[in-house]
Design a protein around this motif. Structure first.
Motif: not given
Length: 188
Positions: A69-70, A73-74, A77, A112-113, A116
């Motif tokens: 997940v991290k 997310d990176e 971003r 949510s991903f 995105r």
């Protein structure tokens, strides 16, 4: 009691693995939480990604945990920051609009991903279109357009590539664990 079909046996004697693709795969993981949206696109990349990779990535987002997940997310971003800069740059170029053909597809967003990712695909299409308009006006060169589109595609592809390894292949800090880690004596 209803009689069930006997389990299918493969040539090796093992029960075959059933793969769930596209919407079927996603519906097995999140049957009631997905919402649908209509997505319009005109680029081949967006069409091909939606057809071949979007639901696979969506299903992986649903089951991702911890370091994966991290890492995702990176990657999101970084991609979102790059897309923002690219669209800001394009907004300052002169553009001539030409008629383009758009296709529409209903897309289920389960996480949510996934939302995105769909937003990045929509921004990819904007970059595809605006670089074409800018090139037609002479504001950017064909090479600048090609390079910008290639980088935009690589940002989305990088997110898709992070979906492939399982969650246990990521350290808690989001680093992908190398499959060739060295042992204490220096051997792989």
């Amino acid at each position: 009691m209803a009689e069930q079909d006997p389990p299918k046996i493969s040539a090796s004697g093992l029960k075959p693995i059933e793969r769930h693709n596209s919407e079927e795969r996603l519906s097995r993981l999140t049957p009631t939480t997905a919402s649908a949206t209509l997505h319009a696109y005109c680029s081949k990349f967006a069409r091909d990604f939606l057809d071949a990779h979007f639901y696979y990535a969506s299903s992986k987002f649903v089951v991702a945990r911890g370091g994966k997940v991290k890492a995702l997310d990176e990657a999101f971003r970084d991609a979102e920051e790059w897309y923002g800069s690219a669209l800001s740059w394009l907004s300052k170029t002169d553009q001539v609009e030409i008629p383009l053909f758009y296709e529409e597809k209903e897309v289920k967003v389960s996480h949510s991903f996934a939302g995105r990712l769909l937003r990045l695909l929509m921004q990819f299409d904007r970059i595809f279109v605006e670089t074409l308009y800018s090139q037609e006006c002479g504001s950017i060169s064909a090479d600048q357009r090609t390079t910008t589109i290639q980088i935009a595609a690589k940002r989305i592809t990088a997110i898709h590539q992070l979906c492939i390894p399982d969650t246990d292949k990521f350290d808690p800090d989001g680093t992908l664990i190398s499959s060739h880690r060295s042992s204490p004596d220096g051997h792989a």
